[in-house]
Design a protein around this motif. Structure first.
Motif, PDB file in Angstrom:
ATOM      1  N   LYS A   1       0.829  -1.207   0.000  1.00 60.27           N
ATOM      2  CA  LYS A   1       0.000   0.000   0.000  1.00 60.27           C
ATOM      3  C   LYS A   1       0.862   1.256   0.000  1.00 60.27           C
ATOM      4  CE  LYS A   1      -3.389   2.487   2.849  1.00 60.27           C
ATOM      5  NZ  LYS A   1      -4.158   2.452   4.127  1.00 60.27           N
ATOM      6  N   VAL A   2       1.921   1.241   0.801  1.00 60.47           N
ATOM      7  CA  VAL A   2       2.815   2.403   0.854  1.00 60.47           C
ATOM      8  C   VAL A   2       3.642   2.507  -0.428  1.00 60.47           C
ATOM      9  CG1 VAL A   2       4.705   3.517   2.107  1.00 60.47           C
ATOM     10  CG2 VAL A   2       2.944   2.263   3.376  1.00 60.47           C
ATOM     11  N   GLY A   3       4.205   1.401  -0.852  1.00 62.01           N
ATOM     12  CA  GLY A   3       5.144   1.419  -1.960  1.00 62.01           C
ATOM     13  C   GLY A   3       4.539   1.605  -3.326  1.00 62.01           C
ATOM     14  N   SER A   4       3.274   1.248  -3.495  1.00 56.06           N
ATOM     15  CA  SER A   4       2.652   1.369  -4.814  1.00 56.06           C
ATOM     16  C   SER A   4       2.054   2.754  -5.047  1.00 56.06           C
ATOM     17  CB  SER A   4       1.566   0.299  -5.000  1.00 56.06           C
ATOM     18  OG  SER A   4       0.557   0.423  -4.010  1.00 56.06           O
ATOM     19  N   SER A   5       2.364   3.692  -4.164  1.00 56.97           N
ATOM     20  CA  SER A   5       1.943   5.073  -4.379  1.00 56.97           C
ATOM     21  C   SER A   5       2.493   5.583  -5.702  1.00 56.97           C
ATOM     22  CB  SER A   5       2.456   5.965  -3.242  1.00 56.97           C
ATOM     23  OG  SER A   5       2.357   7.335  -3.596  1.00 56.97           O
ATOM     24  N   SER A   6       1.694   6.332  -6.409  1.00 57.60           N
ATOM     25  CA  SER A   6       2.125   6.870  -7.699  1.00 57.60           C
ATOM     26  C   SER A   6       3.233   7.904  -7.538  1.00 57.60           C
ATOM     27  CB  SER A   6       0.938   7.509  -8.421  1.00 57.60           C
ATOM     28  OG  SER A   6       0.390   8.572  -7.647  1.00 57.60           O
ATOM     29  N   HIS A   7       3.562   8.268  -6.307  1.00 56.69           N
ATOM     30  CA  HIS A   7       4.524   9.342  -6.085  1.00 56.69           C
ATOM     31  C   HIS A   7       5.915   8.837  -5.703  1.00 56.69           C
ATOM     32  CE1 HIS A   7       1.232  12.213  -6.367  1.00 56.69           C
ATOM     33  NE2 HIS A   7       0.546  11.397  -5.595  1.00 56.69           N
ATOM     34  N   LEU A   8       6.109   7.511  -5.564  1.00 55.11           N
ATOM     35  CA  LEU A   8       7.431   6.991  -5.250  1.00 55.11           C
ATOM     36  C   LEU A   8       8.198   6.673  -6.539  1.00 55.11           C
ATOM     37  CD1 LEU A   8       7.014   4.708  -2.118  1.00 55.11           C
ATOM     38  CD2 LEU A   8       7.750   7.081  -2.283  1.00 55.11           C
ATOM     39  N   SER A   9       8.204   7.608  -7.452  1.00 53.98           N
ATOM     40  CA  SER A   9       8.920   7.495  -8.713  1.00 53.98           C
ATOM     41  C   SER A   9       9.004   8.891  -9.296  1.00 53.98           C
ATOM     42  CB  SER A   9       8.185   6.535  -9.664  1.00 53.98           C
ATOM     43  OG  SER A   9       8.852   6.443 -10.896  1.00 53.98           O
ATOM     44  N   ASP A  10       9.671   9.020 -10.464  1.00 57.79           N
ATOM     45  CA  ASP A  10       9.622  10.317 -11.124  1.00 57.79           C
ATOM     46  C   ASP A  10       8.457  10.312 -12.104  1.00 57.79           C
ATOM     47  OD1 ASP A  10      10.408   8.913 -13.348  1.00 57.79           O
ATOM     48  OD2 ASP A  10      12.370   9.872 -13.550  1.00 57.79           O
ATOM     49  N   GLN A  11       8.324  11.363 -12.886  1.00 59.28           N
ATOM     50  CA  GLN A  11       7.165  11.501 -13.763  1.00 59.28           C
ATOM     51  C   GLN A  11       7.300  10.729 -15.071  1.00 59.28           C
ATOM     52  OE1 GLN A  11       4.376  13.038 -12.580  1.00 59.28           O
ATOM     53  NE2 GLN A  11       5.655  13.022 -10.741  1.00 59.28           N
ATOM     54  N   SER A  12       8.437  10.029 -15.260  1.00 58.81           N
ATOM     55  CA  SER A  12       8.643   9.310 -16.518  1.00 58.81           C
ATOM     56  C   SER A  12       7.918   7.981 -16.556  1.00 58.81           C
ATOM     57  CB  SER A  12      10.144   9.071 -16.735  1.00 58.81           C
ATOM     58  OG  SER A  12      10.660   8.184 -15.748  1.00 58.81           O
ATOM     59  N   ILE A  13       7.369   7.551 -15.419  1.00 58.33           N
ATOM     60  CA  ILE A  13       6.713   6.247 -15.386  1.00 58.33           C
ATOM     61  C   ILE A  13       5.591   6.268 -14.352  1.00 58.33           C
ATOM     62  CG2 ILE A  13       8.412   5.391 -13.715  1.00 58.33           C
ATOM     63  CD1 ILE A  13       8.084   2.634 -14.937  1.00 58.33           C
ATOM     64  N   SER A  14       4.475   5.638 -14.674  1.00 62.35           N
ATOM     65  CA  SER A  14       3.363   5.536 -13.735  1.00 62.35           C
ATOM     66  C   SER A  14       3.498   4.223 -12.974  1.00 62.35           C
ATOM     67  CB  SER A  14       2.016   5.593 -14.477  1.00 62.35           C
ATOM     68  OG  SER A  14       0.950   5.415 -13.562  1.00 62.35           O
ATOM     69  N   LEU A  15       4.254   4.269 -11.894  1.00 61.69           N
ATOM     70  CA  LEU A  15       4.528   3.067 -11.136  1.00 61.69           C
ATOM     71  C   LEU A  15       3.253   2.449 -10.583  1.00 61.69           C
ATOM     72  CD1 LEU A  15       7.151   1.596 -10.437  1.00 61.69           C
ATOM     73  CD2 LEU A  15       7.176   2.803  -8.250  1.00 61.69           C
ATOM     74  N   ALA A  16       2.357   3.276 -10.092  1.00 52.54           N
ATOM     75  CA  ALA A  16       1.126   2.769  -9.488  1.00 52.54           C
ATOM     76  C   ALA A  16       0.308   1.961 -10.489  1.00 52.54           C
ATOM     77  CB  ALA A  16       0.296   3.919  -8.936  1.00 52.54           C
ATOM     78  N   SER A  17       0.213   2.436 -11.727  1.00 53.80           N
ATOM     79  CA  SER A  17      -0.590   1.723 -12.719  1.00 53.80           C
ATOM     80  C   SER A  17       0.042   0.390 -13.102  1.00 53.80           C
ATOM     81  CB  SER A  17      -0.781   2.584 -13.969  1.00 53.80           C
ATOM     82  OG  SER A  17       0.456   2.839 -14.603  1.00 53.80           O
ATOM     83  N   LEU A  18       1.374   0.315 -13.097  1.00 52.91           N
ATOM     84  CA  LEU A  18       2.056  -0.934 -13.430  1.00 52.91           C
ATOM     85  C   LEU A  18       1.921  -1.970 -12.317  1.00 52.91           C
ATOM     86  CD1 LEU A  18       5.400   0.309 -15.037  1.00 52.91           C
ATOM     87  CD2 LEU A  18       3.417  -0.656 -16.208  1.00 52.91           C
ATOM     88  N   LEU A  19       1.877  -1.506 -11.072  1.00 53.30           N
ATOM     89  CA  LEU A  19       1.884  -2.419  -9.940  1.00 53.30           C
ATOM     90  C   LEU A  19       0.493  -2.822  -9.475  1.00 53.30           C
ATOM     91  CD1 LEU A  19       4.686  -0.742  -7.777  1.00 53.30           C
ATOM     92  CD2 LEU A  19       4.921  -2.627  -9.410  1.00 53.30           C
ATOM     93  N   SER A  20      -0.487  -1.948  -9.663  1.00 54.71           N
ATOM     94  CA  SER A  20      -1.794  -2.160  -9.041  1.00 54.71           C
ATOM     95  C   SER A  20      -2.509  -3.404  -9.559  1.00 54.71           C
ATOM     96  CB  SER A  20      -2.679  -0.921  -9.253  1.00 54.71           C
ATOM     97  OG  SER A  20      -2.891  -0.700 -10.634  1.00 54.71           O
ATOM     98  N   THR A  21      -2.291  -3.760 -10.820  1.00 47.87           N
ATOM     99  CA  THR A  21      -2.975  -4.932 -11.389  1.00 47.87           C
ATOM    100  C   THR A  21      -2.028  -6.116 -11.571  1.00 47.87           C
ATOM    101  OG1 THR A  21      -2.569  -4.135 -13.638  1.00 47.87           O
ATOM    102  CG2 THR A  21      -4.644  -3.487 -12.597  1.00 47.87           C
ATOM    103  N   SER A  22      -0.774  -5.958 -11.185  1.00 45.13           N
ATOM    104  CA  SER A  22       0.199  -7.025 -11.389  1.00 45.13           C
ATOM    105  C   SER A  22      -0.086  -8.219 -10.487  1.00 45.13           C
ATOM    106  CB  SER A  22       1.610  -6.501 -11.103  1.00 45.13           C
ATOM    107  OG  SER A  22       2.547  -7.558 -11.134  1.00 45.13           O
ATOM    108  N   GLN A  23       0.219  -9.403 -11.005  1.00 42.68           N
ATOM    109  CA  GLN A  23       0.074 -10.628 -10.214  1.00 42.68           C
ATOM    110  C   GLN A  23       1.434 -11.280  -9.939  1.00 42.68           C
ATOM    111  OE1 GLN A  23      -3.665 -12.965 -10.847  1.00 42.68           O
ATOM    112  NE2 GLN A  23      -3.688 -11.932 -12.825  1.00 42.68           N
ATOM    113  N   THR A  24       2.510 -10.499 -10.096  1.00 37.53           N
ATOM    114  CA  THR A  24       3.850 -11.053  -9.857  1.00 37.53           C
ATOM    115  C   THR A  24       4.497 -10.551  -8.574  1.00 37.53           C
ATOM    116  OG1 THR A  24       5.055  -9.283 -11.014  1.00 37.53           O
ATOM    117  CG2 THR A  24       4.237 -11.119 -12.370  1.00 37.53           C
ATOM    118  N   THR A  25       3.795  -9.748  -7.789  1.00 32.66           N
ATOM    119  CA  THR A  25       4.372  -9.262  -6.533  1.00 32.66           C
ATOM    120  C   THR A  25       4.897 -10.446  -5.717  1.00 32.66           C
ATOM    121  OG1 THR A  25       2.862  -7.390  -6.472  1.00 32.66           O
ATOM    122  CG2 THR A  25       3.891  -8.018  -4.398  1.00 32.66           C
TER     123      THR A  25
END
Length: 338
Positions: A153-177
């Motif tokens: 929940k903390v790490g998948s925040s869209s703000h723990l990256s720069d603006q070149s990539i939407s980390l939250a969108s890549l992680l939120s639906t992933s099944q490889t965590t």
């Protein structure tokens, strides 16, 4: 914390994330002094309880009889689910200094086509959990999921990256965590009193996009087998002042990193470096037992890491998807000749 760790407040991450861009850049950028590590403090009070509950169970599982541990080994996943000890190749030899329990705390049974399950058993297997009545580790599954979901929940925040990539969108639906609960066995006394800096875990990169890390817990090792709920496990300070996590800075220096017990750390993985064409670089790191001190051979180290990463079809570069990249990395650690 004195080695240049960048610190942000959980309250700011939740309520004022727009103010954090300079800190993210300083933590994960390419400046020579950059550690590639971000510390999140002021977490909800129950985080400390979640961490303590699970790390005590790591020590208990690490002391179970081998026959019991072997019930939870999954060779078909290349030991990437369930218990793994001595299976990973590190620095050219089987890694027996630590045992690991792997599971996906977000998804118990991935909903992907059967072909993907066959192609990527390292990610798309069902979780393996200790039986609910396994003596000494009865709360294992619940504690593992509880802490893993909080870190996600903390790490998948869209703000723990720069603006070149939407980390939250890549992680939120992933099944490889994937999460890894680690039990570092008490080190053996070296003949010359000076263990290798990387004896517990050699220098490596995580293959995640972002890895969430708990502060390690050091425990006075008990001798009863199997462990019993009545065992008294003593939490103690690190046996050596130079034991712990070390990071290679962007400039090539090796610095010790400190994570407070009531905080979380996040570091960048190789998949994120590839996906951002090197704008955000992966963090080379190692774990050392430090210089030898009396009694160190009675003390184990427990910690927990959550690897946040995209699904295998995610394109990382012109040459690789996350799936093909992962296969390349797994072959180094599990198929390498000894």
């Amino acid at each position: 914390m004195s080695q240049g760790e960048v610190i942000i407040s959980y309250a700011d991450l939740v309520s004022r994330p727009e103010t954090l861009a300079p800190a993210i850049e300083k933590a994960f950028g390419s400046d020579p002094e950059c550690l590639g590590l971000l510390i999140v403090t002021d977490l909800p009070a129950d985080y400390k309880l979640k961490r303590r509950r699970l790390l005590l169970l790591a020590e208990r599982f690490g002391r179970l009889p081998q026959g019991t541990q072997d019930k939870y080994v999954d060779e078909g996943s290349k030991y990437c689910f369930g218990w793994s000890h001595g299976r990973e190749i590190m620095n050219g030899k089987p890694d027996t200094m630590k045992g690991s329990f792997y599971a996906n705390p977000i998804v118990d049974d991935p909903k992907v086509p059967e072909e993907l399950k066959r192609q990527f058993p390292e990610y798309y297997r069902s979780n393996i959990w200790p039986e609910a009545n396994e003596k000494g580790v009865e709360e294992f599954e619940d504690a593992f999921k509880d802490l893993g979901k909080f870190i996600f929940k903390v790490g998948s925040s869209s703000h723990l990256s720069d603006q070149s990539i939407s980390l939250a969108s890549l992680l939120s639906t992933s099944q490889t965590t994937k999460a890894r609960l680690l039990h570092y066995y008490p080190p053996k006394k070296p003949d010359d009193g000076a263990p290798s800096l990387s004896e517990w875990c050699g220098t490596h990169l995580d293959n995640s996009m972002l890895t969430g890390l708990c502060s390690a817990m050091y425990l006075k090792h008990q001798t009863s087998f199997p462990p019993s709920p009545s065992d008294v496990v003593e939490e103690v300070p690190s046996p050596s002042p130079d034991a712990g996590l070390y990071i290679h800075t962007r400039g090539g220096e090796v610095k010790k990193a400190s994570i407070p017990p009531d905080a979380l750390a996040f570091q960048t993985g190789e998949a994120l470096e590839l996906c951002t064409a090197g704008r955000l670089r992966a963090t080379p790191h190692l774990v050392s037992p430090g210089s030898w001190t009396a009694g160190a051979d009675e003390i184990s180290r427990e910690t927990f890491a959550l690897f946040m990463q995209p699904d295998t079809s995610q394109v990382l570069s012109e040459e690789e998807t996350f799936g093909s990249f992962s296969k390349r990395i797994f072959s180094k650690h599990y198929d390498a000749p000894v």
